[in-house]
Design a protein around this motif. Sequence first.
Motif, PDB file in Angstrom:
ATOM      1  N   SER A   1       6.450  15.667  -3.249  1.00 23.10           N
ATOM      2  CA  SER A   1       7.652  14.939  -2.839  1.00 23.10           C
ATOM      3  C   SER A   1       7.405  14.249  -1.490  1.00 23.10           C
ATOM      4  CB  SER A   1       8.847  15.897  -2.825  1.00 23.10           C
ATOM      5  OG  SER A   1       9.247  16.178  -1.524  1.00 23.10           O
ATOM      6  N   VAL A   2       7.513  12.930  -1.502  1.00 23.79           N
ATOM      7  CA  VAL A   2       7.251  12.131  -0.295  1.00 23.79           C
ATOM      8  C   VAL A   2       8.296  11.034  -0.193  1.00 23.79           C
ATOM      9  CG1 VAL A   2       4.756  12.400  -0.046  1.00 23.79           C
ATOM     10  CG2 VAL A   2       5.631  10.716  -1.652  1.00 23.79           C
ATOM     11  N   ARG A   3       8.413  10.488   1.018  1.00 24.97           N
ATOM     12  CA  ARG A   3       9.343   9.367   1.215  1.00 24.97           C
ATOM     13  C   ARG A   3       8.533   8.119   1.532  1.00 24.97           C
ATOM     14  NH1 ARG A   3      14.034   9.504   4.760  1.00 24.97           N
ATOM     15  NH2 ARG A   3      12.406   8.984   6.233  1.00 24.97           N
ATOM     16  N   TYR A   4       8.912   7.012   0.905  1.00 25.28           N
ATOM     17  CA  TYR A   4       8.246   5.733   1.129  1.00 25.28           C
ATOM     18  C   TYR A   4       8.191   5.403   2.625  1.00 25.28           C
ATOM     19  CZ  TYR A   4       7.986   0.632   1.563  1.00 25.28           C
ATOM     20  OH  TYR A   4       7.662  -0.638   1.958  1.00 25.28           O
ATOM     21  N   GLU A   5       9.314   5.642   3.328  1.00 27.37           N
ATOM     22  CA  GLU A   5       9.390   5.286   4.759  1.00 27.37           C
ATOM     23  C   GLU A   5       8.332   6.046   5.571  1.00 27.37           C
ATOM     24  OE1 GLU A   5      12.012   6.197   2.930  1.00 27.37           O
ATOM     25  OE2 GLU A   5      13.006   4.235   2.784  1.00 27.37           O
ATOM     26  N   ASP A   6       8.102   7.332   5.203  1.00 29.20           N
ATOM     27  CA  ASP A   6       7.123   8.133   5.950  1.00 29.20           C
ATOM     28  C   ASP A   6       5.710   7.621   5.702  1.00 29.20           C
ATOM     29  OD1 ASP A   6       9.188   9.667   6.813  1.00 29.20           O
ATOM     30  OD2 ASP A   6       8.927  11.235   5.287  1.00 29.20           O
ATOM     31  N   ILE A   7       5.436   7.283   4.428  1.00 31.15           N
ATOM     32  CA  ILE A   7       4.096   6.789   4.084  1.00 31.15           C
ATOM     33  C   ILE A   7       3.871   5.462   4.798  1.00 31.15           C
ATOM     34  CG2 ILE A   7       2.607   6.001   2.204  1.00 31.15           C
ATOM     35  CD1 ILE A   7       3.087   8.703   1.401  1.00 31.15           C
ATOM     36  N   LEU A   8       4.897   4.620   4.812  1.00 29.76           N
ATOM     37  CA  LEU A   8       4.761   3.310   5.463  1.00 29.76           C
ATOM     38  C   LEU A   8       4.478   3.483   6.953  1.00 29.76           C
ATOM     39  CD1 LEU A   8       4.907   0.218   5.315  1.00 29.76           C
ATOM     40  CD2 LEU A   8       7.376   0.372   5.656  1.00 29.76           C
TER      41      LEU A   8
ATOM     42  N   GLU B   1       1.955   7.120  -6.505  1.00 29.31           N
ATOM     43  CA  GLU B   1       0.837   7.992  -6.886  1.00 29.31           C
ATOM     44  C   GLU B   1       1.172   9.455  -6.589  1.00 29.31           C
ATOM     45  OE1 GLU B   1      -2.936   5.857  -5.670  1.00 29.31           O
ATOM     46  OE2 GLU B   1      -3.175   7.791  -4.670  1.00 29.31           O
ATOM     47  N   LEU B   2       1.701   9.708  -5.373  1.00 29.18           N
ATOM     48  CA  LEU B   2       2.001  11.087  -4.980  1.00 29.18           C
ATOM     49  C   LEU B   2       3.183  11.641  -5.782  1.00 29.18           C
ATOM     50  CD1 LEU B   2       1.405  10.831  -1.127  1.00 29.18           C
ATOM     51  CD2 LEU B   2       0.048  12.113  -2.765  1.00 29.18           C
ATOM     52  N   LEU B   3       4.203  10.809  -6.012  1.00 32.00           N
ATOM     53  CA  LEU B   3       5.350  11.275  -6.798  1.00 32.00           C
ATOM     54  C   LEU B   3       4.893  11.648  -8.212  1.00 32.00           C
ATOM     55  CD1 LEU B   3       8.235   8.843  -5.684  1.00 32.00           C
ATOM     56  CD2 LEU B   3       7.934  11.254  -5.058  1.00 32.00           C
ATOM     57  N   ALA B   4       3.960  10.839  -8.762  1.00 30.00           N
ATOM     58  CA  ALA B   4       3.437  11.122 -10.110  1.00 30.00           C
ATOM     59  C   ALA B   4       2.675  12.449 -10.134  1.00 30.00           C
ATOM     60  CB  ALA B   4       2.539   9.984 -10.581  1.00 30.00           C
ATOM     61  N   GLN B   5       2.117  12.827  -8.972  1.00 35.86           N
ATOM     62  CA  GLN B   5       1.392  14.116  -8.902  1.00 35.86           C
ATOM     63  C   GLN B   5       2.346  15.269  -8.588  1.00 35.86           C
ATOM     64  OE1 GLN B   5      -1.621  13.634  -5.856  1.00 35.86           O
ATOM     65  NE2 GLN B   5      -2.577  11.922  -6.923  1.00 35.86           N
TER      66      GLN B   5
ATOM     67  N   ARG C   1       0.838  -1.206   0.000  1.00 37.57           N
ATOM     68  CA  ARG C   1       0.000   0.000   0.000  1.00 37.57           C
ATOM     69  C   ARG C   1       0.872   1.255   0.000  1.00 37.57           C
ATOM     70  NH1 ARG C   1      -3.089  -0.183   4.853  1.00 37.57           N
ATOM     71  NH2 ARG C   1      -2.035  -2.046   5.561  1.00 37.57           N
ATOM     72  N   ALA C   2       1.966   1.219   0.782  1.00 40.11           N
ATOM     73  CA  ALA C   2       2.853   2.392   0.848  1.00 40.11           C
ATOM     74  C   ALA C   2       3.559   2.599  -0.489  1.00 40.11           C
ATOM     75  CB  ALA C   2       3.869   2.223   1.968  1.00 40.11           C
ATOM     76  N   GLU C   3       3.937   1.503  -1.153  1.00 40.92           N
ATOM     77  CA  GLU C   3       4.604   1.639  -2.459  1.00 40.92           C
ATOM     78  C   GLU C   3       3.670   2.311  -3.465  1.00 40.92           C
ATOM     79  OE1 GLU C   3       6.078  -2.118  -4.005  1.00 40.92           O
ATOM     80  OE2 GLU C   3       7.308  -2.314  -2.198  1.00 40.92           O
ATOM     81  N   ARG C   4       2.402   1.851  -3.485  1.00 37.27           N
ATOM     82  CA  ARG C   4       1.441   2.419  -4.448  1.00 37.27           C
ATOM     83  C   ARG C   4       1.187   3.892  -4.164  1.00 37.27           C
ATOM     84  NH1 ARG C   4      -2.968  -2.244  -3.728  1.00 37.27           N
ATOM     85  NH2 ARG C   4      -1.720  -3.948  -4.514  1.00 37.27           N
ATOM     86  N   ARG C   5       1.000   4.207  -2.890  1.00 38.80           N
ATOM     87  CA  ARG C   5       0.689   5.597  -2.512  1.00 38.80           C
ATOM     88  C   ARG C   5       1.872   6.510  -2.831  1.00 38.80           C
ATOM     89  NH1 ARG C   5      -2.812   9.116  -2.543  1.00 38.80           N
ATOM     90  NH2 ARG C   5      -2.802  10.668  -0.902  1.00 38.80           N
TER      91      ARG C   5
END
Length: 225
Positions: A170-177, A163-167, A156-160
Amino acid sequence: MQKNFTVAIDGPSGAGKSTIARRLAAHFGGVYVDTGALYRAAAVYIKNSGVSPENEGEISRIFSESPPEIDLRQGPDGQNVFLNGSDVTREIRLPEISTLTSKIAQSPAVRAFLLDAQRQSATSAPFAVLDGRDIGTVVLPGATVKIFLTASAEARAERRTAELLAQGVSVRYEDILSDNIARDTRDAVRTTAAPGAYIVDTSALSFDESFDKILSEVLRVREKA
Ligand code: DC
């Protein structure tokens, strides 16, 4: 088809419930009820009222003394959400509202208030798809089809993140996870599969593969109905 064919889709945040639910409703010409949007509108109402999300007594009081009017209306660009007549479609997606919603969703007064609203919307069309955390277990235990859509916190974190990077965010996978894990813990008691639910783990599936599995299950039940 029997009267009021209802599909309940439960599962954790970010498993793809709303995308699947929307497509399923469109496939059958039915309605999609985004129950998370109702919770989000309730959060905006609490914020506007200046009540602390921890103050259950005050939340209970405002919901019984001046209950908010929350409507989901179908617009040309999708579903719009209205709170006491004002369009809050954009506001409910703000990160601060997401955080507040996950807190106020723990309030028994809010859950009791939204229970009726959700049940009513399920009967608003001959074919309705509802998604949320407790749809098949609490809101519609008698739903025609119950689906439990899940995926690992990592998937789920990878997909999100993608998605956000495509928009361009700027986000980090670790933070979303870590956000996902915190939210899962808060939502845990409400994120269980209903008895008899058809369980789909989408961690290793594409969107189309997940959709096809669910569509087959709905068609199988519909043929028997
Ligand atoms: O699906 P979502 O992210 O829009 O949901 C927002 C919040 O509302 C989330 O914290 C869980 C809560 N919710 C709930 O508790 N029960 C539902 N049926 C739908 C949403």
